[in-house]
Structure formats: C-alpha cells, structure tokens
Design a protein around this motif. Structure first.
Motif, PDB file in Angstrom:
ATOM      1  N   LEU A  49       4.187  -0.985  11.323  1.00 23.64           N
ATOM      2  CA  LEU A  49       2.995  -1.275  10.687  1.00 23.64           C
ATOM      3  C   LEU A  49       2.522  -2.136  11.990  1.00 23.64           C
ATOM      4  O   LEU A  49       2.965  -3.104  12.216  1.00 23.64           O
ATOM      5  N   PHE A  50       1.292  -1.703  12.356  1.00 22.86           N
ATOM      6  CA  PHE A  50       0.491  -2.498  13.258  1.00 22.86           C
ATOM      7  C   PHE A  50      -0.357  -3.522  12.594  1.00 22.86           C
ATOM      8  O   PHE A  50      -1.322  -3.059  11.853  1.00 22.86           O
ATOM      9  N   LEU A  51      -0.289  -4.779  13.012  1.00 18.42           N
ATOM     10  CA  LEU A  51      -1.109  -5.846  12.449  1.00 18.42           C
ATOM     11  C   LEU A  51      -1.736  -6.719  13.383  1.00 18.42           C
ATOM     12  O   LEU A  51      -0.938  -7.336  14.279  1.00 18.42           O
ATOM     13  N   HIS A  52      -3.075  -7.049  13.599  1.00 20.91           N
ATOM     14  CA  HIS A  52      -3.607  -7.765  14.739  1.00 20.91           C
ATOM     15  C   HIS A  52      -3.218  -9.426  14.125  1.00 20.91           C
ATOM     16  O   HIS A  52      -3.144  -9.675  12.984  1.00 20.91           O
ATOM     17  N   ALA A  53      -3.022 -10.191  14.972  1.00 16.75           N
ATOM     18  CA  ALA A  53      -2.472 -11.441  14.870  1.00 16.75           C
ATOM     19  C   ALA A  53      -3.314 -12.258  13.946  1.00 16.75           C
ATOM     20  O   ALA A  53      -2.929 -13.141  13.278  1.00 16.75           O
ATOM     21  N   ASP A  54      -4.806 -12.125  13.917  1.00 12.77           N
ATOM     22  CA  ASP A  54      -5.444 -12.683  12.853  1.00 12.77           C
ATOM     23  C   ASP A  54      -5.947 -12.094  11.666  1.00 12.77           C
ATOM     24  O   ASP A  54      -6.938 -12.246  11.141  1.00 12.77           O
ATOM     25  N   THR A  55      -5.073 -11.015  11.222  1.00 15.14           N
ATOM     26  CA  THR A  55      -5.387 -10.323  10.117  1.00 15.14           C
ATOM     27  C   THR A  55      -4.435 -10.672   9.006  1.00 15.14           C
ATOM     28  O   THR A  55      -3.139 -10.791   9.456  1.00 15.14           O
ATOM     29  N   ASP A  56      -4.743 -10.497   7.803  1.00 11.58           N
ATOM     30  CA  ASP A  56      -4.119 -10.613   6.550  1.00 11.58           C
ATOM     31  C   ASP A  56      -3.842  -9.379   5.794  1.00 11.58           C
ATOM     32  O   ASP A  56      -5.129  -8.625   5.510  1.00 11.58           O
ATOM     33  N   LEU A  57      -2.841  -8.948   5.401  1.00 10.77           N
ATOM     34  CA  LEU A  57      -2.649  -7.856   4.651  1.00 10.77           C
ATOM     35  C   LEU A  57      -3.205  -8.140   3.096  1.00 10.77           C
ATOM     36  O   LEU A  57      -3.507  -8.924   2.633  1.00 10.77           O
ATOM     37  N   PRO A  58      -3.906  -6.924   2.603  1.00 13.99           N
ATOM     38  CA  PRO A  58      -4.746  -7.210   1.398  1.00 13.99           C
ATOM     39  C   PRO A  58      -3.506  -7.295   0.209  1.00 13.99           C
ATOM     40  O   PRO A  58      -2.383  -6.921   0.284  1.00 13.99           O
ATOM     41  N   GLU A  59      -3.935  -8.065  -0.845  1.00 14.57           N
ATOM     42  CA  GLU A  59      -2.969  -8.110  -2.154  1.00 14.57           C
ATOM     43  C   GLU A  59      -2.564  -6.834  -2.178  1.00 14.57           C
ATOM     44  O   GLU A  59      -3.317  -5.904  -2.418  1.00 14.57           O
ATOM     45  N   GLY A  60      -1.364  -6.694  -2.752  1.00 13.13           N
ATOM     46  CA  GLY A  60      -0.760  -5.331  -2.878  1.00 13.13           C
ATOM     47  C   GLY A  60      -0.260  -4.488  -1.896  1.00 13.13           C
ATOM     48  O   GLY A  60       0.013  -3.339  -2.022  1.00 13.13           O
ATOM     49  N   ALA A  61      -0.377  -4.876  -0.655  1.00 16.46           N
ATOM     50  CA  ALA A  61      -0.178  -4.063   0.341  1.00 16.46           C
ATOM     51  C   ALA A  61       1.022  -3.494   0.762  1.00 16.46           C
ATOM     52  O   ALA A  61       1.531  -2.172   0.733  1.00 16.46           O
ATOM     53  N   ILE A  62       1.973  -4.194   0.455  1.00 19.48           N
ATOM     54  CA  ILE A  62       3.462  -3.779   0.335  1.00 19.48           C
ATOM     55  C   ILE A  62       3.780  -2.771  -0.705  1.00 19.48           C
ATOM     56  O   ILE A  62       4.359  -1.708  -0.302  1.00 19.48           O
ATOM     57  N   ALA A  63       3.160  -2.870  -2.143  1.00 16.29           N
ATOM     58  CA  ALA A  63       3.548  -1.749  -2.962  1.00 16.29           C
ATOM     59  C   ALA A  63       2.785  -0.619  -2.632  1.00 16.29           C
ATOM     60  O   ALA A  63       3.135   0.655  -2.825  1.00 16.29           O
ATOM     61  N   ALA A  64       1.482  -0.664  -1.971  1.00 18.53           N
ATOM     62  CA  ALA A  64       0.773   0.535  -1.468  1.00 18.53           C
ATOM     63  C   ALA A  64       1.432   1.309  -0.474  1.00 18.53           C
ATOM     64  O   ALA A  64       1.630   2.297  -0.257  1.00 18.53           O
ATOM     65  N   ILE A  65       1.945   0.346   0.563  1.00 14.30           N
ATOM     66  CA  ILE A  65       2.608   1.143   1.709  1.00 14.30           C
ATOM     67  C   ILE A  65       4.070   2.029   0.817  1.00 14.30           C
ATOM     68  O   ILE A  65       4.373   2.883   1.391  1.00 14.30           O
ATOM     69  N   GLN A  66       4.677   1.213   0.251  1.00 15.33           N
ATOM     70  CA  GLN A  66       5.927   1.747  -0.547  1.00 15.33           C
ATOM     71  C   GLN A  66       5.439   2.849  -1.307  1.00 15.33           C
ATOM     72  O   GLN A  66       6.185   4.181  -1.029  1.00 15.33           O
ATOM     73  N   ALA A  67       4.455   3.033  -2.177  1.00 13.71           N
ATOM     74  CA  ALA A  67       3.923   4.120  -2.613  1.00 13.71           C
ATOM     75  C   ALA A  67       3.626   5.262  -1.803  1.00 13.71           C
ATOM     76  O   ALA A  67       4.087   6.562  -1.709  1.00 13.71           O
ATOM     77  N   ALA A  68       2.988   5.033  -0.651  1.00 11.87           N
ATOM     78  CA  ALA A  68       2.691   6.081   0.227  1.00 11.87           C
ATOM     79  C   ALA A  68       3.928   6.540   1.120  1.00 11.87           C
ATOM     80  O   ALA A  68       3.883   7.826   1.358  1.00 11.87           O
ATOM     81  N   LEU A  69       4.760   5.896   1.219  1.00 12.27           N
ATOM     82  CA  LEU A  69       6.123   6.346   2.015  1.00 12.27           C
ATOM     83  C   LEU A  69       6.679   7.062   0.934  1.00 12.27           C
ATOM     84  O   LEU A  69       7.717   8.053   1.520  1.00 12.27           O
ATOM     85  N   SER A  70       6.416   6.842  -0.100  1.00 13.08           N
ATOM     86  CA  SER A  70       7.656   7.940  -1.118  1.00 13.08           C
ATOM     87  C   SER A  70       6.798   9.242  -1.329  1.00 13.08           C
ATOM     88  O   SER A  70       7.439   9.994  -2.184  1.00 13.08           O
TER      89      SER A  70
END
Length: 87
Positions: A49-70
């Motif tokens: 997961l590439f994330l720029h230093a001044d970037t926030d992940l959106p709410e629910g991002a981890i769940a969305a990533i887990q769903a995509a990976l499955s």
C-alpha cells in the motif's frame, strides 16, 4: 504487517517521527517512482500500500482492501483523491 517510510531528505521530522513509531525508514533520491521502488524492494510483503505522507486513507479503507484481496479477480486498486480545504 510492516511500515516502510522512504524519505528523500525532507526538511521536517518525517524520518524521526516514523522511526519513533516503529517504521523502517529508508533514504532515497527524490522522485515518486524511485521512492516507491526503494520501499518495495525493502519488503517481502505480498501486498503493498503506497501512501503519501500527507494523505489519509478514507473511512472503511482497510475493509475495502481486505474485500478486494479476497476477490481472485482483483489485481490492484486505488482510492479516489480528494483535497481538503485548509481552515
């Protein structure tokens, strides 16, 4: 999971704060691709997961990533980019 921070010589405390938080901090030349490749080479993780230093992940991002990976049909993804106005 691991956190790798690649810093091209920022003038703030990015590297120091990242190290204090337990991240592996690497130095690199400037340039987005150079920095991303430096970080990718430093890990053996199967998911990046590439994330720029001044970037926030959106709410629910981890769940969305887990769903995509499955989902075996998914090879990659991204989130929409939004700019927040300064107060």
């Amino acid at each position: 999971s691991e956190v790798v921070v690649v810093d091209p010589g920022s003038a703030d405390r990015t590297s120091e704060v990242a190290a204090e938080c337990g991240a592996q901090v690497l130095a690199s030349s400037r340039g987005r691709a150079v920095q991303m490749n430096t970080g990718a080479r430093a890990t053996k993780a199967s998911v990046l997961l590439f994330l720029h230093a001044d970037t926030d992940l959106p709410e629910g991002a981890i769940a969305a990533i887990q769903a995509a990976l499955s989902d075996t049909r998914v090879m990659g993804g991204c989130f929409e980019l939004r700019f927040h106005e300064e107060d």
